[in-house]
Design a protein around this motif. Structure first.
Motif, PDB file in Angstrom:
ATOM      1  N   GLU A 370     -32.380  -2.008  35.664  1.00  0.00           N
ATOM      2  CA  GLU A 370     -33.729  -1.920  35.105  1.00  0.00           C
ATOM      3  C   GLU A 370     -34.217  -3.343  34.838  1.00  0.00           C
ATOM      4  OE1 GLU A 370     -33.588   0.414  31.545  1.00  0.00           O
ATOM      5  OE2 GLU A 370     -32.515   2.092  32.504  1.00  0.00           O
ATOM      6  N   MET A 371     -35.564  -3.512  34.848  1.00  0.00           N
ATOM      7  CA  MET A 371     -36.147  -4.822  34.582  1.00  0.00           C
ATOM      8  C   MET A 371     -37.435  -4.652  33.782  1.00  0.00           C
ATOM      9  SD  MET A 371     -37.338  -7.793  37.309  1.00  0.00           S
ATOM     10  CE  MET A 371     -35.887  -7.481  38.312  1.00  0.00           C
ATOM     11  N   TYR A 372     -37.630  -5.540  32.799  1.00  0.00           N
ATOM     12  CA  TYR A 372     -38.804  -5.476  31.926  1.00  0.00           C
ATOM     13  C   TYR A 372     -39.391  -6.877  31.765  1.00  0.00           C
ATOM     14  CZ  TYR A 372     -36.680  -0.989  30.767  1.00  0.00           C
ATOM     15  OH  TYR A 372     -36.123   0.265  30.851  1.00  0.00           O
ATOM     16  N   ASN A 373     -40.707  -6.965  31.630  1.00  0.00           N
ATOM     17  CA  ASN A 373     -41.339  -8.254  31.370  1.00  0.00           C
ATOM     18  C   ASN A 373     -41.267  -8.584  29.888  1.00  0.00           C
ATOM     19  OD1 ASN A 373     -43.416  -6.819  30.103  1.00  0.00           O
ATOM     20  ND2 ASN A 373     -44.791  -6.934  31.871  1.00  0.00           N
ATOM     21  N   GLU A 374     -41.855  -9.708  29.513  1.00  0.00           N
ATOM     22  CA  GLU A 374     -41.769 -10.159  28.115  1.00  0.00           C
ATOM     23  C   GLU A 374     -42.463  -9.212  27.148  1.00  0.00           C
ATOM     24  OE1 GLU A 374     -41.534 -14.664  27.286  1.00  0.00           O
ATOM     25  OE2 GLU A 374     -42.844 -14.529  29.050  1.00  0.00           O
ATOM     26  N   ASP A 375     -43.394  -8.408  27.654  1.00  0.00           N
ATOM     27  CA  ASP A 375     -44.091  -7.448  26.791  1.00  0.00           C
ATOM     28  C   ASP A 375     -43.344  -6.125  26.690  1.00  0.00           C
ATOM     29  OD1 ASP A 375     -46.212  -9.218  26.330  1.00  0.00           O
ATOM     30  OD2 ASP A 375     -47.195  -8.613  28.208  1.00  0.00           O
ATOM     31  N   GLY A 376     -42.212  -6.026  27.402  1.00  0.00           N
ATOM     32  CA  GLY A 376     -41.430  -4.800  27.357  1.00  0.00           C
ATOM     33  C   GLY A 376     -41.830  -3.767  28.383  1.00  0.00           C
ATOM     34  N   ASP A 377     -42.748  -4.127  29.290  1.00  0.00           N
ATOM     35  CA  ASP A 377     -43.189  -3.185  30.313  1.00  0.00           C
ATOM     36  C   ASP A 377     -42.202  -3.175  31.480  1.00  0.00           C
ATOM     37  OD1 ASP A 377     -45.587  -2.750  28.861  1.00  0.00           O
ATOM     38  OD2 ASP A 377     -46.452  -4.566  29.755  1.00  0.00           O
ATOM     39  N   PRO A 378     -41.871  -2.007  32.013  1.00  0.00           N
ATOM     40  CA  PRO A 378     -40.960  -1.952  33.164  1.00  0.00           C
ATOM     41  C   PRO A 378     -41.614  -2.570  34.401  1.00  0.00           C
ATOM     42  CG  PRO A 378     -41.833   0.229  32.687  1.00  0.00           C
ATOM     43  CD  PRO A 378     -42.275  -0.652  31.562  1.00  0.00           C
ATOM     44  N   ILE A 379     -40.856  -3.359  35.159  1.00  0.00           N
ATOM     45  CA  ILE A 379     -41.350  -3.970  36.390  1.00  0.00           C
ATOM     46  C   ILE A 379     -40.294  -3.793  37.477  1.00  0.00           C
ATOM     47  CG2 ILE A 379     -42.887  -5.660  35.291  1.00  0.00           C
ATOM     48  CD1 ILE A 379     -40.663  -7.730  35.485  1.00  0.00           C
ATOM     49  N   GLU A 380     -40.727  -3.897  38.721  1.00  0.00           N
ATOM     50  CA  GLU A 380     -39.823  -3.706  39.848  1.00  0.00           C
ATOM     51  C   GLU A 380     -39.262  -5.026  40.381  1.00  0.00           C
ATOM     52  OE1 GLU A 380     -38.601  -0.848  41.287  1.00  0.00           O
ATOM     53  OE2 GLU A 380     -39.425   0.007  39.441  1.00  0.00           O
ATOM     54  N   SER A 381     -39.969  -6.128  40.128  1.00  0.00           N
ATOM     55  CA  SER A 381     -39.494  -7.419  40.633  1.00  0.00           C
ATOM     56  C   SER A 381     -39.958  -8.542  39.730  1.00  0.00           C
ATOM     57  CB  SER A 381     -39.988  -7.662  42.061  1.00  0.00           C
ATOM     58  OG  SER A 381     -41.387  -7.868  42.079  1.00  0.00           O
ATOM     59  N   ALA A 382     -39.304  -9.697  39.870  1.00  0.00           N
ATOM     60  CA  ALA A 382     -39.676 -10.908  39.128  1.00  0.00           C
ATOM     61  C   ALA A 382     -39.947 -12.003  40.157  1.00  0.00           C
ATOM     62  CB  ALA A 382     -38.567 -11.319  38.178  1.00  0.00           C
ATOM     63  N   PRO A 383     -41.204 -12.141  40.613  1.00  0.00           N
ATOM     64  CA  PRO A 383     -41.516 -13.080  41.686  1.00  0.00           C
ATOM     65  C   PRO A 383     -41.979 -14.452  41.211  1.00  0.00           C
ATOM     66  CG  PRO A 383     -43.384 -11.639  41.331  1.00  0.00           C
ATOM     67  CD  PRO A 383     -42.326 -11.236  40.319  1.00  0.00           C
TER      68      PRO A 383
END
Length: 413
Positions: A370-383
């Motif tokens: 699983e991956m989440y951004n700094e706001d805690g939202d789920p994301i599929e990639s970190a580009p």
């Protein structure tokens, strides 16, 4: 058993901390002046203060390069710089010029001095000269064999340190004395601006009669005939100890934090295994595999066993070999949700199968669940470069662990 020092490059503060975290005993670095790596970020006074503090809190050491050959008008600035280094508390300075050496002895007489490989010390007479004038350590010219180093060791004082490069890029010319870069680009290698002209593709021709040329070198498909392979001595730890080398130096102040971590980690494991049982030490191919997972050229043993031959060069390409991407570094341990904070270095995606390395740890294999951004939202990639994300990995990792993944070559699919 006599302890050898594992000496790592530090191009900036992050790499200094990574080097020590992954097992280096000391680092060498450059300040903003008088060092031979002008393209490296190098250290401001503030960063150097923090780096020295970080090192000393862990019983480690920091050496600073002052190994250019300065002009007369630079010596006044040198004096102020030496006083600054002394105030910061660095453990030694690395010099090659006799005038710089004399100035160090005059301005900060208690500072430990190491003689740079740029001084081209190849014999015990030269080493003893520097020792008798107050040097604590002499860095060997890269052109010496194990046999020659052992002869030098047997004819120098026991408390004189002998340092030698054991890993990293090799210069095609004698201990860095190449002037091709100066000639072709006006960039001075001794001022840290080498254009690496030896890595370029050349055609060497001979004129047999007016207007008629023939290739001088036969049997070579391409013309990278100055392009030396990288040095790698991890298979020869017993020979290193037996030669009398007391500091094992890794090249690479221009290299990444990932390079520093993987290289230091591999040599640390090899050295510690030797300490544990010298008589039964056996090379572990995994250590070499780890080194090959960093950006590198093909490896050779340089001058350690004999003069390099055609097998010590890569005539077909000057490109680095890159089989893995450094995708992130752990910035904070697992939180109450079981997520670790990671700083992205190359694009990563949910579902990626990855490897994780840590200091004094075996390589771990897992996937990004699983991956989440700094706001805690789920994301599929970190580009995005240096993006801060939180990951669920399914294994226990700690701060400063490094994440990597194999590069998929579409031509092999």
């Amino acid at each position: 058993m006599r302890k050898v020092e594992l000496l790592a490059p530090a191009g900036d503060l992050e790499r200094l901390k990574i080097a020590f975290t992954y097992g280096a005993d000391a680092v060498y670095l450059g300040g903003e002046i008088f060092g031979m790596r002008s393209a490296a970020k190098n250290f401001s006074k503030e960063d150097m203060i923090e780096g020295v503090k970080f090192a000393h809190e862990r019983g480690k050491q920091v050496f600073v390069t002052i190994n250019i050959i300065p002009r007369s008008n630079e010596f006044e600035q040198l004096k102020d710089y030496l006083l600054e280094l002394n105030e910061i508390g660095v453990d030694a300075v690395i010099v090659s010029d006799p005038g710089v050496f004399a100035t160090v002895k005059e301005i900060i007489p208690n500072m430990e001095i190491h003689i740079s490989t740029q001084a081209s010390t190849t014999n015990s007479g030269g080493a003893n000269f520097w020792y008798n004038h107050g040097a604590k350590r002499v860095v060997m010219a890269r052109e010496l064999s194990f046999k020659e180093i052992k002869e030098l060791r047997d004819n120098t004082p026991e408390d004189m340190d002998i340092e030698a490069f054991i890993h990293g890029a090799m210069c095609m010319s004698y201990s860095g004395k190449c002037v091709i870069s100066n000639y072709t680009t006006g960039r001075d290698a001794n001022r840290g601006s080498c254009a690496q002209s030896c890595r370029w593709k050349y055609t060497l021709m001979e004129e047999n009669s007016p207007g008629e040329y023939e290739s001088v070198i036969e049997g070579i498909d391409s013309s990278f005939f100055f392009n030396s392979k990288d040095l790698c001595m991890i298979e020869y730890i017993p020979e290193i100890f037996e030669s009398g080398i007391t500091s094992l130096k890794i090249e690479g102040r221009m290299k990444t934090a990932y390079y520093v971590a993987t290289t230091v980690r591999a040599y640390r494991m090899a050295i510690d295994t030797y300490y544990a049982d010298p008589e039964n030490w056996k090379f572990n191919p995994m250590w070499l595999d780890e080194l090959k997972k960093g950006s590198h050229r093909d490896y050779s043993t340089g001058f350690f066993f004999d003069r390099p031959d055609a097998n010590s060069h890569n005539y077909k390409s000057a490109s680095y070999i890159r089989n893995y991407d450094f995708i992130g570094i752990v910035r904070a341990n697992k939180d109450e949700s079981g997520l670790v904070t990671v700083e992205q270095r190359n694009k990563m995606n949910v579902g990626d199968k990855i490897e994780v390395i840590g200091p004094f740890k075996e390589t771990m294999f897992t996937s990004i669940e699983e991956m989440y951004n700094e706001d805690g939202d789920p994301i599929e990639s970190a580009p995005h470069a240096r993006q801060i994300v939180k990951l669920k990995l399914g294994i226990d990792v700690e701060k400063d662990y490094i994440l990597r993944k194999p590069i998929i070559n579409i031509n092999t699919i």
